[in-house]
Structures are given as structure tokens and as C-alpha cells.
Design a protein around this motif. Structure first.
Motif, PDB file in Angstrom:
ATOM      1  N   VAL A 212       0.599   4.219  -5.237  1.00  0.00           N
ATOM      2  CA  VAL A 212       1.657   4.465  -4.258  1.00  0.00           C
ATOM      3  C   VAL A 212       2.979   4.620  -5.004  1.00  0.00           C
ATOM      4  O   VAL A 212       3.707   3.644  -5.220  1.00  0.00           O
ATOM      5  CB  VAL A 212       1.755   3.321  -3.230  1.00  0.00           C
ATOM      6  N   PRO A 213       3.306   5.837  -5.438  1.00  0.00           N
ATOM      7  CA  PRO A 213       4.598   6.037  -6.096  1.00  0.00           C
ATOM      8  C   PRO A 213       5.750   5.924  -5.105  1.00  0.00           C
ATOM      9  O   PRO A 213       5.655   6.387  -3.971  1.00  0.00           O
ATOM     10  CB  PRO A 213       4.487   7.452  -6.670  1.00  0.00           C
ATOM     11  N   SER A 214       6.803   5.276  -5.537  1.00  0.00           N
ATOM     12  CA  SER A 214       8.029   5.169  -4.742  1.00  0.00           C
ATOM     13  C   SER A 214       9.110   5.931  -5.495  1.00  0.00           C
ATOM     14  O   SER A 214       9.707   5.425  -6.445  1.00  0.00           O
ATOM     15  CB  SER A 214       8.412   3.692  -4.566  1.00  0.00           C
ATOM     16  N   ASP A 215       9.332   7.177  -5.071  1.00  0.00           N
ATOM     17  CA  ASP A 215      10.266   8.050  -5.773  1.00  0.00           C
ATOM     18  C   ASP A 215      10.750   9.137  -4.825  1.00  0.00           C
ATOM     19  O   ASP A 215      10.433   9.129  -3.638  1.00  0.00           O
ATOM     20  CB  ASP A 215       9.601   8.656  -7.019  1.00  0.00           C
ATOM     21  N   ARG A 216      11.528  10.077  -5.349  1.00  0.00           N
ATOM     22  CA  ARG A 216      12.056  11.164  -4.528  1.00  0.00           C
ATOM     23  C   ARG A 216      11.083  12.341  -4.426  1.00  0.00           C
ATOM     24  O   ARG A 216      11.311  13.259  -3.649  1.00  0.00           O
ATOM     25  CB  ARG A 216      13.382  11.664  -5.115  1.00  0.00           C
ATOM     26  N   GLU A 217       9.999  12.298  -5.206  1.00  0.00           N
ATOM     27  CA  GLU A 217       9.056  13.407  -5.192  1.00  0.00           C
ATOM     28  C   GLU A 217       8.029  13.280  -4.068  1.00  0.00           C
ATOM     29  O   GLU A 217       7.320  14.234  -3.760  1.00  0.00           O
ATOM     30  CB  GLU A 217       8.321  13.499  -6.536  1.00  0.00           C
ATOM     31  N   ASN A 218       7.919  12.095  -3.462  1.00  0.00           N
ATOM     32  CA  ASN A 218       6.944  11.862  -2.405  1.00  0.00           C
ATOM     33  C   ASN A 218       7.656  11.478  -1.112  1.00  0.00           C
ATOM     34  O   ASN A 218       8.771  10.947  -1.131  1.00  0.00           O
ATOM     35  CB  ASN A 218       5.984  10.738  -2.815  1.00  0.00           C
ATOM     36  N   LYS A 219       6.997  11.738   0.005  1.00  0.00           N
ATOM     37  CA  LYS A 219       7.588  11.406   1.299  1.00  0.00           C
ATOM     38  C   LYS A 219       7.783   9.897   1.408  1.00  0.00           C
ATOM     39  O   LYS A 219       6.954   9.117   0.930  1.00  0.00           O
ATOM     40  CB  LYS A 219       6.695  11.927   2.424  1.00  0.00           C
ATOM     41  N   PRO A 220       8.873   9.467   2.039  1.00  0.00           N
ATOM     42  CA  PRO A 220       9.252   8.047   1.980  1.00  0.00           C
ATOM     43  C   PRO A 220       8.424   7.108   2.857  1.00  0.00           C
ATOM     44  O   PRO A 220       8.265   5.935   2.524  1.00  0.00           O
ATOM     45  CB  PRO A 220      10.712   8.064   2.435  1.00  0.00           C
ATOM     46  N   ARG A 221       7.920   7.587   3.969  1.00  0.00           N
ATOM     47  CA  ARG A 221       7.192   6.702   4.881  1.00  0.00           C
ATOM     48  C   ARG A 221       5.754   6.533   4.394  1.00  0.00           C
ATOM     49  O   ARG A 221       5.033   7.508   4.206  1.00  0.00           O
ATOM     50  CB  ARG A 221       7.203   7.280   6.287  1.00  0.00           C
ATOM     51  N   VAL A 222       5.336   5.269   4.191  1.00  0.00           N
ATOM     52  CA  VAL A 222       4.014   4.990   3.633  1.00  0.00           C
ATOM     53  C   VAL A 222       3.235   4.081   4.580  1.00  0.00           C
ATOM     54  O   VAL A 222       3.557   2.900   4.727  1.00  0.00           O
ATOM     55  CB  VAL A 222       4.112   4.315   2.247  1.00  0.00           C
ATOM     56  N   GLU A 223       2.234   4.642   5.243  1.00  0.00           N
ATOM     57  CA  GLU A 223       1.306   3.831   6.022  1.00  0.00           C
ATOM     58  C   GLU A 223       0.222   3.349   5.066  1.00  0.00           C
ATOM     59  O   GLU A 223      -0.584   4.134   4.570  1.00  0.00           O
ATOM     60  CB  GLU A 223       0.695   4.654   7.155  1.00  0.00           C
ATOM     61  N   LEU A 224       0.232   2.048   4.800  1.00  0.00           N
ATOM     62  CA  LEU A 224      -0.662   1.459   3.806  1.00  0.00           C
ATOM     63  C   LEU A 224      -1.709   0.609   4.517  1.00  0.00           C
ATOM     64  O   LEU A 224      -1.432  -0.512   4.947  1.00  0.00           O
ATOM     65  CB  LEU A 224       0.143   0.613   2.818  1.00  0.00           C
ATOM     66  N   GLY A 225      -2.910   1.162   4.662  1.00  0.00           N
ATOM     67  CA  GLY A 225      -3.999   0.452   5.324  1.00  0.00           C
ATOM     68  C   GLY A 225      -4.890  -0.236   4.309  1.00  0.00           C
ATOM     69  O   GLY A 225      -5.726   0.408   3.666  1.00  0.00           O
ATOM     70  N   LEU A 226      -4.726  -1.538   4.149  1.00  0.00           N
ATOM     71  CA  LEU A 226      -5.504  -2.317   3.184  1.00  0.00           C
ATOM     72  C   LEU A 226      -6.803  -2.776   3.841  1.00  0.00           C
ATOM     73  O   LEU A 226      -6.793  -3.269   4.972  1.00  0.00           O
ATOM     74  CB  LEU A 226      -4.691  -3.516   2.707  1.00  0.00           C
ATOM     75  N   LYS A 227      -7.907  -2.638   3.116  1.00  0.00           N
ATOM     76  CA  LYS A 227      -9.216  -2.911   3.713  1.00  0.00           C
ATOM     77  C   LYS A 227     -10.069  -3.777   2.784  1.00  0.00           C
ATOM     78  O   LYS A 227     -10.131  -3.542   1.579  1.00  0.00           O
ATOM     79  CB  LYS A 227      -9.946  -1.597   4.013  1.00  0.00           C
ATOM     80  N   LEU A 228     -10.717  -4.760   3.401  1.00  0.00           N
ATOM     81  CA  LEU A 228     -11.666  -5.614   2.693  1.00  0.00           C
ATOM     82  C   LEU A 228     -13.013  -5.473   3.386  1.00  0.00           C
ATOM     83  O   LEU A 228     -13.164  -5.861   4.545  1.00  0.00           O
ATOM     84  CB  LEU A 228     -11.207  -7.073   2.723  1.00  0.00           C
ATOM     85  N   ALA A 229     -13.981  -4.895   2.691  1.00  0.00           N
ATOM     86  CA  ALA A 229     -15.308  -4.654   3.263  1.00  0.00           C
ATOM     87  C   ALA A 229     -16.323  -5.574   2.599  1.00  0.00           C
ATOM     88  O   ALA A 229     -16.551  -5.491   1.386  1.00  0.00           O
ATOM     89  CB  ALA A 229     -15.707  -3.194   3.075  1.00  0.00           C
ATOM     90  N   LEU A 230     -16.908  -6.463   3.386  1.00  0.00           N
ATOM     91  CA  LEU A 230     -17.972  -7.341   2.913  1.00  0.00           C
ATOM     92  C   LEU A 230     -19.299  -6.819   3.456  1.00  0.00           C
ATOM     93  O   LEU A 230     -19.393  -6.465   4.628  1.00  0.00           O
ATOM     94  CB  LEU A 230     -17.732  -8.776   3.381  1.00  0.00           C
ATOM     95  N   THR A 231     -20.305  -6.768   2.612  1.00  0.00           N
ATOM     96  CA  THR A 231     -21.606  -6.219   2.990  1.00  0.00           C
ATOM     97  C   THR A 231     -22.703  -7.243   2.717  1.00  0.00           C
ATOM     98  O   THR A 231     -22.455  -8.281   2.083  1.00  0.00           O
ATOM     99  CB  THR A 231     -21.904  -4.932   2.197  1.00  0.00           C
ATOM    100  N   PRO A 232     -23.930  -6.969   3.153  1.00  0.00           N
ATOM    101  CA  PRO A 232     -25.041  -7.887   2.856  1.00  0.00           C
ATOM    102  C   PRO A 232     -25.293  -8.091   1.366  1.00  0.00           C
ATOM    103  O   PRO A 232     -25.979  -9.051   0.984  1.00  0.00           O
ATOM    104  CB  PRO A 232     -26.237  -7.197   3.527  1.00  0.00           C
ATOM    105  N   GLU A 233     -24.744  -7.217   0.520  1.00  0.00           N
ATOM    106  CA  GLU A 233     -24.917  -7.383  -0.922  1.00  0.00           C
ATOM    107  C   GLU A 233     -24.352  -8.716  -1.416  1.00  0.00           C
ATOM    108  O   GLU A 233     -24.733  -9.197  -2.485  1.00  0.00           O
ATOM    109  CB  GLU A 233     -24.255  -6.221  -1.656  1.00  0.00           C
TER     110      GLU A 233
END
Length: 283
Positions: A212-233
């Protein structure tokens, strides 16, 4: 002169837009934790086949996260060797693969080594995302998060996230898929693993890669969806035939006699790598 004055406001506005400063990116973080059955492991009746030939069904589950730290990496100086028995200034109590930082966070050995210059990389915490309450692993809601000190980032590059697991509750049942079976019928189990106190060790510390770069080259609004997936493994390494039932007929994984089973499960939890979905846009 008149032409110069006409262009002066435009030049000033352009300069403000390009100058370094705050607000290069503004985070809108959220988190979701889920127990996800795998179609290839479907054993019927809600059970999932394990590598050990046991079959497991999860009836309830919840995870507690102390917080999620967002880390940024940048170029460092010369290399210095990190010795856990003699931590550098700003760190103490180094064990189990991490050290306690003076700011209260837990930092992996590899991150401290990088900060000291090994590999020429410095890692810093740019935002802390507190996670209040438990996250239901079966309902798997998406929960919005706040940032400390701020969701508005200066120029940086968020390269990873560090998750502190402070609680894990599970109930379910296990049966044996082998013939002859290693135990008869179905065994129910429960796990209530928690930490207590602000200085308590987390059950596990997870790390997931981000970009997630924070600079002038990328759009400023960042929707950051963090995910933790636990499986039968998670349960593949558990030998359920050695688990002991209590007087109530339930396998209590917090009981002393089931310490080996509990340890095997938590070790697998510690190997999980969280992921993230990043969407950027303008205001």
C-alpha cells in the motif's frame, strides 16, 4: 506582468498539490475472520476430512485480536547482527521469535534484524488498528476499524501487517474415517484459549504481506480489507486418538492432559498468513 499574475494562482495550487506533506493516503480499514471449509475435503454431514483421516466439524468459533499493526519498510544503513539475548535499545524480553517494543507492540526477530540494517531495510509501525471484541468465525462479519494515531498517512509504503491473536474459542466434533477406527463414535471438543493482562503473551503473532504505497502517484482513498481465513488444515497435525475426554464426555483442549493437542493446534494457527484486499479511489 498581467500574464504572470494570471498564472500565479495556478502555479501556487499546483505547488500545494505536489509538495510533500500529510494525507498522501487515507485508510478505511476493516477486518474479517472466517473459518472456511474446503470443498475438496467435504466428508458429509458438515464434516471435513483431515490429513490424519480424522473428520472434523466446527460448530462454533471466535477469535480475539489485540490489534493489527501496519508496518512500513524503507532503506536502512549498514548491517548489524541482532542478538535476542542482548536486544537493541527500544526492545526487551526477546523470546518465541519476537521482542517487546517500548511502544507496547511485539516485533519479530526478522523485523528487528532488518531495522538494524541487515538487508538494508528499516521497518516501522505506521498505524495500529485496535480490534474490539471477538470475531465470529462462522458468521464472519466485516468489522470497520479505527487507526492510531491516525488513518491519514504521510509518504510511506505499508509493506506488511502484524496480527496479535489474544483469544481463540472453538467447539465441534471429531470422528474417525479409518477402518478399523482409532476410537468409536463421535468425540466433541472445546477450546477456550485466552490471554490476560496488557503484558500477557499473545497466543500467536501472524504476519501478512501488504503493498500500500502512500504517495502522490496513487489515489489517496484506500479501502483496506484485512482478512484472516482459518481452514480445516489447522487440525491436520492433531492426533485426536490421544485426546482425553473429561468427566462430562467432552475433550477439553485446555485441560493439562490435552496440552500436546492444544500446542499442535496453536502452532498451526501461528503459521497462518493473513491476506488483504486493497481498493483505491479519489475523494
Amino acid at each position: 506582468m498581467r500574464r504572470f499574475l494570471q498564472w500565479l494562482p495556478v502555479a501556487l495550487l499546483s505547488g500545494c498539490a505536489l509538495d510533500a506533506g500529510e494525507g498522501f493516503a487515507v485508510l478505511e480499514p476493516s477486518v474479517q475472520a472466517a473459518y472456511t471449509p474446503l470443498p475438496r475435503r467435504d466428508a458429509g454431514d458438515g464434516y471435513q476430512a483431515l490429513a490424519s483421516d480424522f473428520q472434523l466439524r466446527m460448530d462454533s468459533g471466535a477469535v480475539s485480536l489485540g490489534s493489527i499493526d501496519l508496518l512500513a519498510s524503507s532503506g536502512g544503513g549498514g548491517a548489524t547482527t541482532f542478538d535476542p539475548s542482548s536486544p537493541p535499545p527500544g526492545y526487551s524480553l526477546c523470546h518465541n521469535g519476537h521482542c517487546h517494543s517500548d511502544d507496547g507492540s511485539l516485533v519479530d526477530y526478522e523485523d528487528i534484524q532488518a531495522e538494524l540494517g541487515g538487508g538494508g531495510i528499516t521497518t516501522t509501525t505506521v498505524a495500529n488498528l485496535p480490534v474490539d471484541g471477538e470475531l465470529d468465525l462462522l458468521a464472519a462479519p466485516t468489522v470497520g476499524l479505527t487507526c492510531k494515531p491516525d488513518c491519514e498517512l504521510t509518504r510511506t509504503n505499508v509493506s506488511s501487517g502484524r496480527w496479535s491473536i489474544t483469544g481463540l474459542r472453538m467447539t465441534g466434533s471429531v470422528r474417525d474415517g479409518r477402518v478399523p477406527a482409532r476410537f468409536v463414535g463421535v468425540r466433541t471438543f472445546r477450546l477456550t484459549a485466552t490471554t490476560s493482562g496488557t503484558e500477557a503473551e499473545p497466543l500467536a503473532v501472524l504476519k501478512g504481506d501488504l503493498d500500500v504505497p502512500s504517495d502522490r502517484e496513487n489515489k489517496p482513498r484506500v479501502e483496506l480489507g484485512l482478512k484472516l481465513a482459518l481452514t480445516p488444515e489447522l487440525f491436520d497435525a492433531v492426533d485426536w486418538s490421544t485426546a482425553k475426554e473429561g468427566l462430562d464426555g467432552v475433550v477439553d483442549l485446555d485441560a493439562v492432559e490435552n496440552a500436546a493437542v492444544r500446542t499442535a493446534l496453536l502452532q498451526k494457527v501461528g503459521e497462518v498468513s493473513p491476506t488483504a484486499e486493497v481498493n483505491r479511489g479519489a475523494w
